[in-house]
Design an enzyme around this catalytic site. Sequence first.
Site, short mmCIF file in Angstrom:
data_model
loop_
_atom_site.label_atom_id
_atom_site.label_comp_id
_atom_site.label_asym_id
_atom_site.label_seq_id
_atom_site.Cartn_x
_atom_site.Cartn_y
_atom_site.Cartn_z
N HIS A 1 5.39 35.03 -1.72
CA HIS A 1 4.11 35.72 -1.55
C HIS A 1 3.09 34.76 -0.93
O HIS A 1 2.24 35.15 -0.15
CB HIS A 1 3.56 36.18 -2.89
CG HIS A 1 4.33 37.31 -3.51
ND1 HIS A 1 3.75 38.48 -3.92
CD2 HIS A 1 5.64 37.44 -3.80
CE1 HIS A 1 4.65 39.29 -4.44
NE2 HIS A 1 5.82 38.67 -4.39
N ASP B 1 -3.35 39.07 -3.60
CA ASP B 1 -2.07 39.71 -3.83
C ASP B 1 -2.23 40.85 -4.83
O ASP B 1 -3.03 40.75 -5.77
CB ASP B 1 -1.06 38.70 -4.37
CG ASP B 1 0.38 39.17 -4.20
OD1 ASP B 1 1.04 38.66 -3.29
OD2 ASP B 1 0.81 40.06 -4.97
#
Length: 423
Positions: A17, A112
Amino acid sequence: MDKPLKLYFIPYLAAGHMIPLCGIASLFASRGHFVTIITTPLNAKILPKSNNFNVQTFQFPSQQVGLPEGIENLSGVTDVDSGYKIYYAATLLREQVENFVEQHPPDCIMADFCFPWVDEVANKFHIPRFAFNGFSLFTLCAMESLKSHPLPENASGPFSIPNFPDNVVIISTPFMESKSFVDPHLNIALKSRGFIINSFVELDGEKYVEYYEKIIGHKAWHLGPASLQLFEIASAIDSSGYDFIWVVPEKMGKENESEEEKENWLPKGFEERNKGMIVRGWAPQVVILDHPAVGAFLTHCGWNSVVEAVSAGVPMITWPVHSDQFYNEKLITQVRGIGVEVGVDEWNTAAFRDMKMLVKRDHIEKALRRLMGGGDEAVQIRQRAQKFAKIVPSVVQEGGSSYENMTTLINELKRLRDDKIFN
Ligand SMILES: *[C@@H]1O[C@H](CO)[C@@H](O)[C@H](O)[C@H]1NC(C)=O
Ligand SMILES: *[C@@H]1O[C@H](CO)[C@@H](O)[C@H](O)[C@H]1NC(C)=O
Ligand SMILES: *[C@@H]1O[C@H](CO)[C@@H](O)[C@H](O)[C@H]1NC(C)=O
Ligand SMILES: *[C@@H]1O[C@H](CO)[C@@H](O)[C@H](O)[C@H]1NC(C)=O
């Protein structure tokens, strides 16, 4: 010149990520904006030393969640429970981040979707927020479509993605367990001003940009591919002489202390018998893929890997394991025609779990032959893959689709800042 924007990026505590979101952050910085990455001390270590952004770290609450000191991301854990501890620790970062944002408010936060609380923090201080999760837009569309047209609870076996621009057939139904984690996070991400996508419009397709905006009712900005070289990956591999390079997780087969047991996951003599190379941990995948000798890439279809293979023009053999990988596979094979499927029909809950069934050897051989055999199909797949690779370098340059998406986004953020119209 216009006053630069002040942008905060909060990547999730996992390399997969973190790397793409920090790559995108760096693209904003290269256009003259003040970029700060918010993370924890050990995760900050993978960021390149020579960078064009600031890094703000906050202590990782190891003790509070019951993780040993020194483990601050998903790379450090081997089971689902510890994975949840990392997630829980990430939620505990809220207070520190909130104080920081209050004292030094940015013009925008890009976080995120595993940090759902950023939604509340951003609203509290009237700061525009964008979401990221490293999925392709195609996958987001598929997931949203299944949320609004759910499969029956007892569904099993193949199904078509309902109400979708293309007829896409998935070989088995997703696990409810992973849906019950992803869906609530997606719902919160949908309250943001838009999704940041590490891809380019030509790969997901205009059709899906339109579908996402008109049918799902949310915006997506294609800003990638973010260059991962950036991460100072050494070109250590001379692949000549090897028939394959197999990258395995560092921790694989190392759960037990005994030296003897450590390599048991490999058949005895495997390394001696085969003209292959086994790389542990993070391999310089970009470097490998760019090598002209690479004929195909056997991939689990994680989006970062797909983007790298597409950028290198290498056709894929797809072997998805969990989550978004099953949708990415369909984009590669059924929609774009740049890969062939091994035919995995077991949907795993998470990367940690072992598969109950293995993919049969003859399925792999069949996929390899389809791709390497030199037939018409193989030639066409290779040509399509190479076509994509030709356009990739231009998409993030002036005039390219991702560059222009970023320009539009920058202008929107400036308008929000200057007009103070954000409530
Ligand atoms: C993850 O955490 C470990 C420490 O547990 C650290 O050494 C590593 O650099 C971090 N980043 C990645 C990408 O694994
Ligand atoms: C699934 O459930 C529905 C209604 O609850 C029922 O009509 C259907 O027969 C079930 N299908 C299977 C395969 O069990
Ligand atoms: C490690 O040891 C445990 C207990 O002996 C065993 O159940 C497990 O399968 C072993 N794991 C590996 C990867 O060999
Ligand atoms: C991104 O670029 C594509 C292609 O140029 C365009 O169709 C799309 O509307 C742009 N997206 C945004 C959010 O501006």
